[in-house]
Design a protein around this motif. Structure first.
Motif, PDB file in Angstrom:
ATOM      1  N   TYR A 107      19.810  -3.853   0.606  1.00 49.92           N
ATOM      2  CA  TYR A 107      18.472  -3.288   0.503  1.00 49.92           C
ATOM      3  C   TYR A 107      17.476  -4.381   0.160  1.00 49.92           C
ATOM      4  O   TYR A 107      17.809  -5.328  -0.551  1.00 49.92           O
ATOM      5  CB  TYR A 107      18.423  -2.226  -0.599  1.00 49.92           C
ATOM      6  CG  TYR A 107      19.359  -1.068  -0.378  1.00 49.92           C
ATOM      7  CD1 TYR A 107      18.948   0.053   0.312  1.00 49.92           C
ATOM      8  CD2 TYR A 107      20.661  -1.108  -0.874  1.00 49.92           C
ATOM      9  CE1 TYR A 107      19.814   1.123   0.516  1.00 49.92           C
ATOM     10  CE2 TYR A 107      21.531  -0.051  -0.682  1.00 49.92           C
ATOM     11  CZ  TYR A 107      21.093   1.066   0.016  1.00 49.92           C
ATOM     12  OH  TYR A 107      21.953   2.106   0.217  1.00 49.92           O
ATOM     13  N   THR A 108      16.246  -4.231   0.643  1.00 50.58           N
ATOM     14  CA  THR A 108      15.180  -5.141   0.261  1.00 50.58           C
ATOM     15  C   THR A 108      13.860  -4.386   0.258  1.00 50.58           C
ATOM     16  O   THR A 108      13.692  -3.396   0.966  1.00 50.58           O
ATOM     17  CB  THR A 108      15.105  -6.370   1.191  1.00 50.58           C
ATOM     18  OG1 THR A 108      14.182  -7.313   0.639  1.00 50.58           O
ATOM     19  CG2 THR A 108      14.654  -6.002   2.588  1.00 50.58           C
ATOM     20  N   THR A 109      12.947  -4.857  -0.565  1.00 56.32           N
ATOM     21  CA  THR A 109      11.593  -4.324  -0.611  1.00 56.32           C
ATOM     22  C   THR A 109      10.654  -5.428  -0.156  1.00 56.32           C
ATOM     23  O   THR A 109      10.755  -6.562  -0.620  1.00 56.32           O
ATOM     24  CB  THR A 109      11.230  -3.868  -2.041  1.00 56.32           C
ATOM     25  OG1 THR A 109      12.155  -2.859  -2.434  1.00 56.32           O
ATOM     26  CG2 THR A 109       9.825  -3.313  -2.104  1.00 56.32           C
ATOM     27  N   GLU A 110       9.742  -5.098   0.764  1.00 55.60           N
ATOM     28  CA  GLU A 110       8.815  -6.074   1.330  1.00 55.60           C
ATOM     29  C   GLU A 110       7.388  -5.558   1.203  1.00 55.60           C
ATOM     30  O   GLU A 110       7.164  -4.345   1.140  1.00 55.60           O
ATOM     31  CB  GLU A 110       9.115  -6.297   2.810  1.00 55.60           C
ATOM     32  CG  GLU A 110      10.505  -6.810   3.087  1.00 55.60           C
ATOM     33  CD  GLU A 110      10.860  -6.810   4.559  1.00 55.60           C
ATOM     34  OE1 GLU A 110      11.612  -7.710   4.960  1.00 55.60           O
ATOM     35  OE2 GLU A 110      10.417  -5.914   5.303  1.00 55.60           O
ATOM     36  N   ILE A 111       6.450  -6.484   1.184  1.00 52.99           N
ATOM     37  CA  ILE A 111       5.029  -6.143   1.253  1.00 52.99           C
ATOM     38  C   ILE A 111       4.562  -6.528   2.651  1.00 52.99           C
ATOM     39  O   ILE A 111       4.554  -7.707   3.000  1.00 52.99           O
ATOM     40  CB  ILE A 111       4.199  -6.905   0.186  1.00 52.99           C
ATOM     41  CG1 ILE A 111       4.795  -6.734  -1.206  1.00 52.99           C
ATOM     42  CG2 ILE A 111       2.738  -6.478   0.257  1.00 52.99           C
ATOM     43  CD1 ILE A 111       4.859  -5.322  -1.711  1.00 52.99           C
ATOM     44  N   HIS A 112       4.215  -5.535   3.476  1.00 56.12           N
ATOM     45  CA  HIS A 112       3.706  -5.771   4.823  1.00 56.12           C
ATOM     46  C   HIS A 112       2.188  -5.924   4.717  1.00 56.12           C
ATOM     47  O   HIS A 112       1.466  -4.945   4.532  1.00 56.12           O
ATOM     48  CB  HIS A 112       4.097  -4.637   5.766  1.00 56.12           C
ATOM     49  CG  HIS A 112       5.547  -4.671   6.115  1.00 56.12           C
ATOM     50  ND1 HIS A 112       5.996  -4.799   7.402  1.00 56.12           N
ATOM     51  CD2 HIS A 112       6.666  -4.633   5.343  1.00 56.12           C
ATOM     52  CE1 HIS A 112       7.318  -4.817   7.412  1.00 56.12           C
ATOM     53  NE2 HIS A 112       7.739  -4.717   6.164  1.00 56.12           N
ATOM     54  N   VAL A 113       1.731  -7.171   4.816  1.00 55.46           N
ATOM     55  CA  VAL A 113       0.344  -7.521   4.537  1.00 55.46           C
ATOM     56  C   VAL A 113      -0.561  -7.169   5.713  1.00 55.46           C
ATOM     57  O   VAL A 113      -0.251  -7.469   6.865  1.00 55.46           O
ATOM     58  CB  VAL A 113       0.247  -9.026   4.198  1.00 55.46           C
ATOM     59  CG1 VAL A 113      -1.193  -9.474   4.092  1.00 55.46           C
ATOM     60  CG2 VAL A 113       0.992  -9.311   2.904  1.00 55.46           C
ATOM     61  N   THR A 114      -1.692  -6.534   5.376  1.00 54.55           N
ATOM     62  CA  THR A 114      -2.719  -6.225   6.374  1.00 54.55           C
ATOM     63  C   THR A 114      -3.981  -7.047   6.156  1.00 54.55           C
ATOM     64  O   THR A 114      -4.712  -7.310   7.099  1.00 54.55           O
ATOM     65  CB  THR A 114      -3.075  -4.727   6.350  1.00 54.55           C
ATOM     66  OG1 THR A 114      -3.440  -4.369   5.019  1.00 54.55           O
ATOM     67  CG2 THR A 114      -1.912  -3.883   6.815  1.00 54.55           C
ATOM     68  N   ASP A 115      -4.258  -7.432   4.904  1.00 49.54           N
ATOM     69  CA  ASP A 115      -5.419  -8.261   4.581  1.00 49.54           C
ATOM     70  C   ASP A 115      -4.982  -9.392   3.670  1.00 49.54           C
ATOM     71  O   ASP A 115      -4.191  -9.179   2.754  1.00 49.54           O
ATOM     72  CB  ASP A 115      -6.499  -7.441   3.860  1.00 49.54           C
ATOM     73  CG  ASP A 115      -7.069  -6.349   4.732  1.00 49.54           C
ATOM     74  OD1 ASP A 115      -7.498  -6.661   5.843  1.00 49.54           O
ATOM     75  OD2 ASP A 115      -7.065  -5.187   4.287  1.00 49.54           O
ATOM     76  N   MET A 116      -5.529 -10.588   3.925  1.00 44.44           N
ATOM     77  CA  MET A 116      -5.128 -11.750   3.139  1.00 44.44           C
ATOM     78  C   MET A 116      -6.306 -12.696   3.011  1.00 44.44           C
ATOM     79  O   MET A 116      -7.068 -12.878   3.954  1.00 44.44           O
ATOM     80  CB  MET A 116      -3.964 -12.466   3.835  1.00 44.44           C
ATOM     81  CG  MET A 116      -3.535 -13.747   3.160  1.00 44.44           C
ATOM     82  SD  MET A 116      -2.159 -14.520   4.004  1.00 44.44           S
ATOM     83  CE  MET A 116      -0.835 -13.543   3.355  1.00 44.44           C
ATOM     84  N   THR A 117      -6.449 -13.292   1.825  1.00 46.85           N
ATOM     85  CA  THR A 117      -7.446 -14.334   1.599  1.00 46.85           C
ATOM     86  C   THR A 117      -6.728 -15.555   1.049  1.00 46.85           C
ATOM     87  O   THR A 117      -5.954 -15.449   0.101  1.00 46.85           O
ATOM     88  CB  THR A 117      -8.526 -13.880   0.589  1.00 46.85           C
ATOM     89  OG1 THR A 117      -9.158 -12.713   1.099  1.00 46.85           O
ATOM     90  CG2 THR A 117      -9.566 -14.962   0.381  1.00 46.85           C
ATOM     91  N   PHE A 118      -6.974 -16.711   1.658  1.00 51.04           N
ATOM     92  CA  PHE A 118      -6.381 -17.964   1.194  1.00 51.04           C
ATOM     93  C   PHE A 118      -7.242 -18.474   0.043  1.00 51.04           C
ATOM     94  O   PHE A 118      -8.411 -18.777   0.222  1.00 51.04           O
ATOM     95  CB  PHE A 118      -6.343 -19.003   2.303  1.00 51.04           C
ATOM     96  CG  PHE A 118      -5.561 -18.593   3.520  1.00 51.04           C
ATOM     97  CD1 PHE A 118      -5.744 -19.259   4.716  1.00 51.04           C
ATOM     98  CD2 PHE A 118      -4.646 -17.552   3.490  1.00 51.04           C
ATOM     99  CE1 PHE A 118      -5.037 -18.900   5.843  1.00 51.04           C
ATOM    100  CE2 PHE A 118      -3.931 -17.186   4.599  1.00 51.04           C
ATOM    101  CZ  PHE A 118      -4.126 -17.869   5.793  1.00 51.04           C
ATOM    102  N   LEU A 119      -6.674 -18.579  -1.131  1.00 50.98           N
ATOM    103  CA  LEU A 119      -7.410 -19.072  -2.290  1.00 50.98           C
ATOM    104  C   LEU A 119      -7.279 -20.583  -2.436  1.00 50.98           C
ATOM    105  O   LEU A 119      -8.127 -21.226  -3.038  1.00 50.98           O
ATOM    106  CB  LEU A 119      -6.934 -18.351  -3.550  1.00 50.98           C
ATOM    107  CG  LEU A 119      -7.078 -16.819  -3.488  1.00 50.98           C
ATOM    108  CD1 LEU A 119      -6.496 -16.178  -4.740  1.00 50.98           C
ATOM    109  CD2 LEU A 119      -8.514 -16.409  -3.275  1.00 50.98           C
ATOM    110  N   SER A 120      -6.201 -21.157  -1.901  1.00 50.54           N
ATOM    111  CA  SER A 120      -6.048 -22.604  -1.778  1.00 50.54           C
ATOM    112  C   SER A 120      -5.162 -22.832  -0.559  1.00 50.54           C
ATOM    113  O   SER A 120      -4.320 -22.006  -0.243  1.00 50.54           O
ATOM    114  CB  SER A 120      -5.413 -23.222  -3.029  1.00 50.54           C
ATOM    115  OG  SER A 120      -4.061 -22.838  -3.140  1.00 50.54           O
ATOM    116  N   THR A 121      -5.379 -23.942   0.150  1.00 47.41           N
ATOM    117  CA  THR A 121      -4.629 -24.187   1.380  1.00 47.41           C
ATOM    118  C   THR A 121      -4.086 -25.601   1.418  1.00 47.41           C
ATOM    119  O   THR A 121      -4.374 -26.416   0.550  1.00 47.41           O
ATOM    120  CB  THR A 121      -5.502 -23.957   2.636  1.00 47.41           C
ATOM    121  OG1 THR A 121      -6.648 -24.808   2.553  1.00 47.41           O
ATOM    122  CG2 THR A 121      -5.948 -22.518   2.752  1.00 47.41           C
TER     123      THR A 121
END
Length: 146
Positions: free
Chosen positions: A97-111
């Motif tokens: 079993y695994t739990t995942e976060i399927h991201v729809t919105d993202m902001t790069f705070l550092s790159t």
């Protein structure tokens, strides 16, 4: 109340590089671990304690390509998405079993840092990547309000 909500918001640091898998037809899926920290002071000892939680992040299509290009281990990101649980049969026949976060919105705070010909390291500008779930499009915005 008939409706339900499945929403996760995380701000953390990448624990590894973004790994992207490309499929026929141009679709892509990217995965990376994200670390979030909690700090508190132990009242009995007065010692500062920090605990780290690890989250499995999943990004798709254009957002996966953007993450692969601009993010690296240690970078700080804001992620917003849905919690998903998966199960499968392991090689030894046990259920996994695994739990995942399927991201729809993202902001790069550092790159990632970019190396110039003079071997001087300069940071890349921050980027905002947003995936509209109804249109499956991604836009990049380098003009952050802060």
């Amino acid at each position: 109340m008939a409706s339900t909500v499945n929403k996760a918001i995380l701000i953390g640091h990448l624990g590894d590089e973004v790994k992207v898998h490309y499929f026929e037809g141009g679709n892509a899926i990217g995965r990376f671990p994200l670390a979030t920290n909690e700090s508190y002071t132990n009242k009995q000892t007065g010692e500062k304690v920090t605990t780290t939680d690890w989250h499995n992040i999943v990004v798709r299509n254009k957002l996966a390509e953007i993450c692969e290009k601009y993010l690296s281990k240690g970078d700080k990101v804001y992620c917003e998405g849905r919690i998903k649980n998966r199960q499968w049969d392991g090689e030894d026949g046990t259920k996994r079993y695994t739990t995942e976060i399927h991201v729809t919105d993202m902001t790069f705070l550092s790159t990632k840092k970019e190396t110039t010909p003079s071997n001087k390291v300069e940071p890349k500008p921050s980027a905002t990547a947003t995936r509209n779930s109804t249109e499956n499009t991604v836009k990049e915005d380098d003009d952050l309000p802060f």
